[in-house]
Design an enzyme around this catalytic site. Structure first.
Site, PDB file in Angstrom:
ATOM      1  N   TYR A 163      38.007  -5.742 -87.793  1.00 44.60           N
ATOM      2  CA  TYR A 163      39.260  -5.238 -86.805  1.00 44.60           C
ATOM      3  C   TYR A 163      40.332  -6.221 -87.208  1.00 44.60           C
ATOM      4  O   TYR A 163      41.432  -5.437 -87.150  1.00 44.60           O
ATOM      5  CB  TYR A 163      38.755  -5.815 -85.540  1.00 44.60           C
ATOM      6  N   LYS A 175      43.932  -4.192 -88.220  1.00 40.95           N
ATOM      7  CA  LYS A 175      44.911  -4.126 -87.565  1.00 40.95           C
ATOM      8  C   LYS A 175      46.248  -4.949 -88.086  1.00 40.95           C
ATOM      9  O   LYS A 175      47.514  -4.384 -87.855  1.00 40.95           O
ATOM     10  CB  LYS A 175      44.542  -4.718 -86.136  1.00 40.95           C
TER      11      LYS A 175
END
Length: 308
Positions: free
Chosen positions: A155, A159
């Site tokens: 993640y 991001k």
């Protein structure tokens, strides 16, 4: 601030933050293409928007493949005649520490967040540039992509990658009048509901009660509606000069994140050898080393989870 006549795509908008963005854009006058992998969620989202007087159509498909990006753009044009705004919000989590993370854990998260953002923006921009009317690209980031979070290698990578792409797109799209920005939300969602630190705030949101001031002000943690206003602003003509920014929003707080800059610059004639670094690091460099991970204020006793 009106979005009358504008057309928006919001990926991952069947529920949660994405639905809040879609409803706010529709409330401001935009026609919206909602998207989710759950057909019931997309149908319910369209119904909710239409019940409030808005216009919406659904595309039920996973974000990531180019085929989905093409379907989203073609649906916007076929149903509403144009495309002005893209909000890339779709995402999934597969949290685990590095040494336990599988290839599938990594690939699934990167495919949806990073590749999904890339394919959807690429397709939208191709249409926007050809149409010649400018546009708005709004990509959803995360504090994890800015500072890292334990157990979120996949993640964090996705991001952080989104922020890098947005900075590049701001340069590439400026001449076409298309802005590109990243929004970093901090809000009560399904993703934060399992974190004990946020339990009192999430519980207040679920019960329809005001969120305690500690969370809204001190922590900058709020509701989905607190984030939706920034998304609508960035989609509007009022934000025509705002591009390449990373904007954090939650509760009562709005932030402009800095872009990476050198924290310290030092020179040594002949370069930095191993021996030179070993000697100079404690006195010259160590004090400028950067922290990692998010830093939360101490949770007041009244909000601490009860111990068994």
């Amino acid at each position: 601030m009106s979005l009358d006549g504008k057309v928006a795509i919001v990926t991952g908008s069947g529920r949660g933050l994405g639905l809040a963005y879609a409803r706010e854009l529709a409330r401001r006058g935009a026609s919206v293409v909602v998207n989710d992998i759950d057909a019931r969620a997309t149908a319910d989202a369209v119904a909710a928007i239409e019940a409030s007087g808005g216009r919406a159509v659904a595309v039920t498909a996973p974000v990531g493949p180019t085929e989905t990006a093409k379907e989203l753009v073609s649906t916007a044009v076929a149903h509403f005649g144009r495309l002005d705004i893209l909000v890339t919000n779709a995402g999934v989590l597969r949290d685990t520490v590095l040494w336990k993370m599988t290839d599938d854990d990594f690939d699934t998260v990167v495919d949806v967040h990073l590749r999904g953002t890339f394919t959807c923006v690429r397709e939208a921009v191709q249409h926007m540039r050809q149409a010649g009317g400018g546009g708005r690209i709004i990509c959803i980031g995360s504090p994890t992509g800015q500072r890292g979070t334990f157990g979120q290698t996949n993640y964090a990578a996705a991001k952080a990658g989104i922020v890098g792409m947005v900075r590049t797109w701001a340069l590439e799209l400026k001449r076409a009048g298309i802005t590109a920005n990243t929004v970093v939300p901090v809000a009560a969602t399904a993703m934060t509901a399992t974190v004990p630190y946020f339990a009192a705030a999430v519980r207040a949101e679920a019960d329809g009660e005001p969120m305690p001031a500690f969370f809204r002000h001190d922590l900058g943690f709020g509701t989905a509606a607190d984030v939706a206003g920034l998304v609508a602003f960035l989609a509007s003509d009022a934000a025509a000069q705002v591009t390449g920014q990373v904007l954090g929003v939650g509760g009562d707080r709005l932030q402009i994140w800095t872009h990476p800059e050198a924290a310290l610059t030092a020179y040594r004639e002949g370069g930095w050898t191993y021996d030179a670094l070993r000697e100079a690091w404690p006195t010259t460099f160590d004090g400028a080393a950067q922290s990692v991970g998010e830093r939360f204020p101490e949770l007041p006793v009244r909000f601490q989870p009860a111990t068994p």
